[in-house]
Design an enzyme around this catalytic site. Structure first.
Site, PDB file in Angstrom:
ATOM      1  N   ARG A 173      -7.463  83.653  78.243  1.00  0.00           N
ATOM      2  CA  ARG A 173      -7.406  82.195  78.404  1.00  0.00           C
ATOM      3  C   ARG A 173      -7.781  81.843  79.848  1.00  0.00           C
ATOM      4  O   ARG A 173      -7.189  82.351  80.796  1.00  0.00           O
ATOM      5  CB  ARG A 173      -6.001  81.669  78.042  1.00  0.00           C
ATOM      6  CG  ARG A 173      -5.670  81.923  76.584  1.00  0.00           C
ATOM      7  CD  ARG A 173      -4.258  81.503  76.228  1.00  0.00           C
ATOM      8  NE  ARG A 173      -4.056  80.055  76.322  1.00  0.00           N
ATOM      9  CZ  ARG A 173      -2.878  79.472  76.113  1.00  0.00           C
ATOM     10  NH1 ARG A 173      -1.810  80.202  75.824  1.00  0.00           N
ATOM     11  NH2 ARG A 173      -2.775  78.172  76.200  1.00  0.00           N
ATOM     12  N   ASP A 179      -2.334  68.957  70.249  1.00  0.00           N
ATOM     13  CA  ASP A 179      -1.435  69.834  69.489  1.00  0.00           C
ATOM     14  C   ASP A 179      -1.078  69.236  68.132  1.00  0.00           C
ATOM     15  O   ASP A 179      -1.182  69.891  67.094  1.00  0.00           O
ATOM     16  CB  ASP A 179      -0.162  70.122  70.296  1.00  0.00           C
ATOM     17  CG  ASP A 179      -0.444  71.132  71.402  1.00  0.00           C
ATOM     18  OD1 ASP A 179      -1.537  71.725  71.392  1.00  0.00           O
ATOM     19  OD2 ASP A 179       0.431  71.323  72.272  1.00  0.00           O
ATOM     20  N   LYS A 200       7.768  80.856  69.650  1.00  0.00           N
ATOM     21  CA  LYS A 200       7.177  80.422  70.918  1.00  0.00           C
ATOM     22  C   LYS A 200       7.743  79.052  71.323  1.00  0.00           C
ATOM     23  O   LYS A 200       8.014  78.829  72.502  1.00  0.00           O
ATOM     24  CB  LYS A 200       5.659  80.346  70.776  1.00  0.00           C
ATOM     25  CG  LYS A 200       4.932  80.105  72.076  1.00  0.00           C
ATOM     26  CD  LYS A 200       3.442  80.308  71.889  1.00  0.00           C
ATOM     27  CE  LYS A 200       2.716  80.491  73.217  1.00  0.00           C
ATOM     28  NZ  LYS A 200       2.707  79.327  74.053  1.00  0.00           N
ATOM     29  N   SER A 258      -6.582  65.611  77.364  1.00  0.00           N
ATOM     30  CA  SER A 258      -5.121  65.672  77.183  1.00  0.00           C
ATOM     31  C   SER A 258      -4.377  64.817  78.209  1.00  0.00           C
ATOM     32  O   SER A 258      -3.390  65.254  78.806  1.00  0.00           O
ATOM     33  CB  SER A 258      -4.634  67.129  77.278  1.00  0.00           C
ATOM     34  OG  SER A 258      -5.384  67.983  76.476  1.00  0.00           O
ATOM     35  N   GLU A 315      -3.623  79.240  72.074  1.00  0.00           N
ATOM     36  CA  GLU A 315      -3.019  80.515  71.687  1.00  0.00           C
ATOM     37  C   GLU A 315      -4.026  81.407  70.946  1.00  0.00           C
ATOM     38  O   GLU A 315      -3.986  82.622  71.007  1.00  0.00           O
ATOM     39  CB  GLU A 315      -1.795  80.272  70.807  1.00  0.00           C
ATOM     40  CG  GLU A 315      -0.533  79.908  71.586  1.00  0.00           C
ATOM     41  CD  GLU A 315      -0.489  78.465  72.064  1.00  0.00           C
ATOM     42  OE1 GLU A 315      -1.540  77.776  72.044  1.00  0.00           O
ATOM     43  OE2 GLU A 315       0.592  78.014  72.483  1.00  0.00           O
ATOM     44  N   ARG A 351       8.194  72.062  82.631  1.00  0.00           N
ATOM     45  CA  ARG A 351       7.927  71.296  83.857  1.00  0.00           C
ATOM     46  C   ARG A 351       9.217  71.113  84.663  1.00  0.00           C
ATOM     47  O   ARG A 351       9.246  71.332  85.866  1.00  0.00           O
ATOM     48  CB  ARG A 351       7.351  69.920  83.522  1.00  0.00           C
ATOM     49  CG  ARG A 351       5.844  69.925  83.228  1.00  0.00           C
ATOM     50  CD  ARG A 351       5.430  68.557  82.702  1.00  0.00           C
ATOM     51  NE  ARG A 351       3.995  68.402  82.473  1.00  0.00           N
ATOM     52  CZ  ARG A 351       3.324  68.944  81.466  1.00  0.00           C
ATOM     53  NH1 ARG A 351       3.933  69.747  80.613  1.00  0.00           N
ATOM     54  NH2 ARG A 351       2.020  68.724  81.318  1.00  0.00           N
ATOM     55  N   GLY A 404       1.090  79.241  78.505  1.00  0.00           N
ATOM     56  CA  GLY A 404       0.202  78.526  79.424  1.00  0.00           C
ATOM     57  C   GLY A 404       0.990  77.611  80.344  1.00  0.00           C
ATOM     58  O   GLY A 404       0.646  77.436  81.518  1.00  0.00           O
ATOM     59  N   ASN A 416       2.579  84.550  76.546  1.00  0.00           N
ATOM     60  CA  ASN A 416       1.405  83.736  76.212  1.00  0.00           C
ATOM     61  C   ASN A 416       1.685  82.274  76.546  1.00  0.00           C
ATOM     62  O   ASN A 416       1.179  81.368  75.906  1.00  0.00           O
ATOM     63  CB  ASN A 416       1.069  83.897  74.718  1.00  0.00           C
ATOM     64  CG  ASN A 416      -0.357  83.465  74.405  1.00  0.00           C
ATOM     65  OD1 ASN A 416      -1.126  83.143  75.308  1.00  0.00           O
ATOM     66  ND2 ASN A 416      -0.705  83.444  73.136  1.00  0.00           N
ATOM     67  N   HIS A 436       2.066  79.786  66.963  1.00  0.00           N
ATOM     68  CA  HIS A 436       3.175  79.042  66.368  1.00  0.00           C
ATOM     69  C   HIS A 436       2.717  77.816  65.591  1.00  0.00           C
ATOM     70  O   HIS A 436       3.234  77.516  64.517  1.00  0.00           O
ATOM     71  CB  HIS A 436       4.165  78.631  67.472  1.00  0.00           C
ATOM     72  CG  HIS A 436       3.542  77.857  68.611  1.00  0.00           C
ATOM     73  ND1 HIS A 436       4.138  76.792  69.201  1.00  0.00           N
ATOM     74  CD2 HIS A 436       2.354  77.998  69.259  1.00  0.00           C
ATOM     75  CE1 HIS A 436       3.373  76.321  70.165  1.00  0.00           C
ATOM     76  NE2 HIS A 436       2.277  77.042  70.216  1.00  0.00           N
ATOM     77  N   ARG A 437       1.728  77.092  66.133  1.00  0.00           N
ATOM     78  CA  ARG A 437       1.327  75.850  65.458  1.00  0.00           C
ATOM     79  C   ARG A 437       0.573  76.121  64.161  1.00  0.00           C
ATOM     80  O   ARG A 437       0.633  75.322  63.229  1.00  0.00           O
ATOM     81  CB  ARG A 437       0.508  74.951  66.380  1.00  0.00           C
ATOM     82  CG  ARG A 437       1.311  74.510  67.572  1.00  0.00           C
ATOM     83  CD  ARG A 437       0.925  73.192  68.160  1.00  0.00           C
ATOM     84  NE  ARG A 437       1.717  73.016  69.371  1.00  0.00           N
ATOM     85  CZ  ARG A 437       2.992  72.657  69.385  1.00  0.00           C
ATOM     86  NH1 ARG A 437       3.626  72.405  68.261  1.00  0.00           N
ATOM     87  NH2 ARG A 437       3.646  72.561  70.522  1.00  0.00           N
ATOM     88  N   SER A 458      -8.888  72.339  80.472  1.00  0.00           N
ATOM     89  CA  SER A 458      -7.459  72.240  80.217  1.00  0.00           C
ATOM     90  C   SER A 458      -6.869  71.305  81.253  1.00  0.00           C
ATOM     91  O   SER A 458      -7.182  71.406  82.442  1.00  0.00           O
ATOM     92  CB  SER A 458      -6.820  73.631  80.336  1.00  0.00           C
ATOM     93  OG  SER A 458      -5.413  73.494  80.430  1.00  0.00           O
ATOM     94  N   ASP A 462       8.603  80.574  75.186  1.00  0.00           N
ATOM     95  CA  ASP A 462       7.909  80.052  76.364  1.00  0.00           C
ATOM     96  C   ASP A 462       8.869  79.631  77.477  1.00  0.00           C
ATOM     97  O   ASP A 462       8.558  79.784  78.661  1.00  0.00           O
ATOM     98  CB  ASP A 462       7.021  78.857  75.970  1.00  0.00           C
ATOM     99  CG  ASP A 462       5.691  79.331  75.400  1.00  0.00           C
ATOM    100  OD1 ASP A 462       5.579  80.532  75.092  1.00  0.00           O
ATOM    101  OD2 ASP A 462       4.771  78.501  75.259  1.00  0.00           O
TER     102      ASP A 462
END
Ligand code: DC
Length: 662
Positions: free
Chosen positions: A128, A331, A431, A205, A359, A30, A100, A98, A405-406, A175, A52
């Site tokens: 996505r 997440d 990522k 979110s 992802e 951001r 977002g 990838n 990654h998560r 999203s 990212d």
């Protein structure tokens, strides 16, 4: 650079220490975009260095924004020279991987500024959805075309005529990044009127949107939030650099370490595990994960710039289960799916519909991989339920990580279960957290292993049993597994050179232990295993690679809390290469032959010292010359010749070494 195929994680008994969190991904991307679009230069410290953020930086540079320095150097800030809402490059082809957090806001910013831009990513990015954002932008006059499947990247962005004389509408239930993308970019219009954005559907979110508003405020833009349904950007909004900005540590990344500090206490060795980079005043929604963990029974301490996991609250044996609404922490909720394996009741994670478009389809991925470990799990469109596991439910598993990654990071926590774990494609953590597995290894306390290897009759068995009793650890006499396989082969008439047949037999060996006795198919075979015939057969079949492989899992499965003393030929070199202490016990063949001779005579077996010495030399030669796992001291093993030492002195010496090491 090629990524390693997999990473093996040993079972853990605890976790403690401290970790410096990498910068927050959400804040990094951001503020990079805001700094690039603002008036004036911004000095950013603590930026995340990952795939990212690299994608975002590369894109900004391709658009002509000047950026000095790189996030790879934590000591030096990155200086972004803002373009004052006028990008130097009117055309660019942007590959955004990838990410977002790069695709959505860049699409909005480029569409509002207008130009000739292409936005694309990896194949998963092209699956996505982005249609809701494109619809909102088209509705106000932006020019965007789909270059592949409608509703998804890749996109072609042209020069439109954006007008905002009526409220914008955007969907918020797939999203929250669509709303974030609009809010970050709308100040570029320099509108002299208020701009209203209305959200269709229930906004998910929300903490991420709150983060967007907080960052906009740092860049001088006020947005009024009317109950998460309507947002009003004040007239005359313009992005202005705050001069300097420090990026917080990543709260989602903190979740793995806080959970590790708590799970470690299941074995009495939890925490304290301190994560530096977030605290109670953090702007990121995922800090709420720590509060959820507290509600489930974790004991945490909060300081200035850190949070510390101290284990479970007094009186608690395990974490609590129950219903958890994860709408605000999508997440970090993935971490809860794995900690739920260690709870005292089923855990239901609700409000996780967004997992489907991340992802990977994270609900499907989580369900599949938890089941691979032997867990009971079920799931629906927007929920997942996980039942706690008992020790006997666990299966050693190789976890597929879906380039997510998560998935890789949260499954590292399954190493608190009593099995060996393999994480496939561990490099996917780059990522958001390239150094994750190093950081995890630095706080992980594996179930300790003391490996004692050496030739036959060197006294390994006696030493292992005595040391294990002194330390209160479990003991593995690995030779008994080779002997048990040999005994079963002899009984079932499987030839001693039938490698596939023997491997099959070893893979399903019905062996067990009770009160120091060895059971085969329920029968006590302790004495039968010690016969010379079985010993020689064991030595013969031990040369077969497939048989050795088949026994590997059974041996490693004995590595359980509180720890293991394992004796054999290859404990330190092959089976437990990460053992905390490796001892290689030797004595001359003559000394060992004399011991064995006395032992046999005392058991009433008639033999001669010459025969015993001959047999022993033959077995030494076989054990040392075979092609796999030949008996040899591991490079880091401590040699111990016990010819001149009695048992008590040998035990005392090994205990001293152990205490020095652990
Ligand atoms: O330690 P022991 O005598 O009980 O072992 C019997 C045989 O099993 C020995 O001759 C070699 C084999 N063995 C092995 O190859 N690797 C081990 N880790 C343990 C035993």
């Amino acid at each position: 650079m090629t990524r390693p195929d997999c990473l093996d994680l040993p079972p853990l008994i605890g976790a403690a220490g401290s970790v410096q969190l990498p910068g927050s991904k959400s804040i990094s991307n951001r503020v990079l975009l805001l700094a690039a679009l603002a008036d004036g230069a911004t000095e950013l410290t603590g930026l995340l260095d990952s795939d990212d953020t690299r994608v975002m930086l590369d894109a900004l540079r391709a658009l002509g924004v000047r950026v000095d320095g790189s996030p790879g150097d934590p000591a030096a800030p990155v200086l972004v020279h803002g373009c004052g809402a006028r990008l130097p490059q009117g055309s660019a082809d942007l590959f955004l991987g990838n990410a977002g957090t790069a695709v959505r806001p860049l699409t909005a910013a480029l569409a509002l500024l207008g130009g000739d831009y292409h936005v694309r990513g990896v194949p998963r990015m092209h699956e996505r959805p982005i249609g809701d954002l494109v619809d909102a932008l088209r509705a106000i006059g932006c020019a965007i075309d789909y270059r592949g499947q409608p509703g998804y990247p890749p996109l072609a962005i042209g020069r439109g005529k954006p007008r905002v004389d009526a409220p914008l509408r955007v969907r918020g239930d797939v999203s929250s990044q669509f709303l974030t993308a609009l809010l970050l970019s709308l100040p570029l219009l320099g509108s002299q009127r208020d701009i209203e954005v209305e959200v269709d559907g229930l906004l998910i979110s929300r903490p991420y949107v709150a983060l967007t508003l907080a960052m906009l405020e740092r860049f001088g833009v006020r947005v009024d939030n009317h109950d998460w349904q309507r947002f009003v950007l004040r007239a005359g909004a313009r992005l202005r650099s705050p001069g300097q900005l420090r990026v917080e540590g990543d709260a989602s990344s903190a979740s793995y370490f806080l959970a590790a500090g708590v799970l470690g206490s299941l074995h009495g060795r939890g925490g304290p595990l301190r994560v530096h980079g977030i605290d109670a005043s953090s702007l990121q929604g995922d800090v709420e994960f720590a509060r959820v963990l507290e509600r489930l029974g974790a004991s945490l301490r909060w300081g200035d710039g850190w949070v510390e996991a101290c284990g479970l609250q007094p009186g608690r044996q395990r974490l609590a289960g129950g219903d958890i609404d994860c709408l605000a922490i999508p997440d970090a909720a993935m971490t809860l799916a794995v900690t739920a394996l260690f709870a005292d009741a089923p855990t239901r994670l609700g409000g996780i519909a967004s997992w489907r478009v991340k992802e990977t389809d994270r609900i499907h991925a989580m369900l599949t991989e938890l089941r691979r470990l032997g867990a009971r799990v079920d799931a629906g469109d927007d929920w997942l339920r996980v039942w706690p596991m008992r020790d006997e439910d666990w299966r050693a598993a190789s976890i597929h990580t879906y380039d997510d990654h998560r998935m890789a990071m949260c499954f590292s926590l399954a190493s608190f279960g009593p099995v060996d774990l393999r994480i496939e494609d561990p490099g996917c953590v780059a990522k958001t957290f390239p150094g994750y597995f190093d950081a995890f290894a630095s706080i992980a306390r594996p179930v300790p292993v003391l490996a004692i290897d050496g030739p036959t009759a060197s006294g390994k068995g006696t030493l292992a049993a005595r040391v294990a009793a002194e330390l209160g650890l479990r003991v593995l006499d690995s030779g008994s597994l080779y002997r048990a396989t040999a005994l079963r082969a002899l009984r079932m008439g499987v030839a001693l050179d039938d490698e596939p047949g023997l491997a099959e037999l070893a893979a399903r060996l019905p062996v067990g232990w009770r009160d120091g006795r060895v059971l085969l198919d329920g029968d006590d075979v302790t004495e039968a295993l010690r016969s010379e015939q079985v010993g020689n057969a064991a030595s013969t079949i031990a040369a077969l690679p497939r048989l050795r492989d088949a026994l590997l899992g059974l041996q490693r499965a004995q590595r359980r809390a509180p720890g293991l003393v394992a004796d054999g030929r290859d404990m330190g070199s092959v089976v437990f290469p990460d053992a905390a202490l490796k001892v290689f016990l030797t004595a001359s063949a003559e000394t060992r032959a004399e011991r064995r001779y006395k032992q046999l005579i005392s058991q009433g077996i008639s033999t001669t010292i010459t025969d015993v010495l001959r047999d022993l030399r033959a077995r030494d030669a076989r054990d040392a010359s075979r092609s796999v796992a030949a008996m040899a001291a591991a490079r880091d093993a401590l040699p111990l010749d016990n010819a001149g030492l009695d048992v008590d002195a040998t035990v005392a010496l090994v205990l001293q070494w152990w205490r020095e090491r652990t």
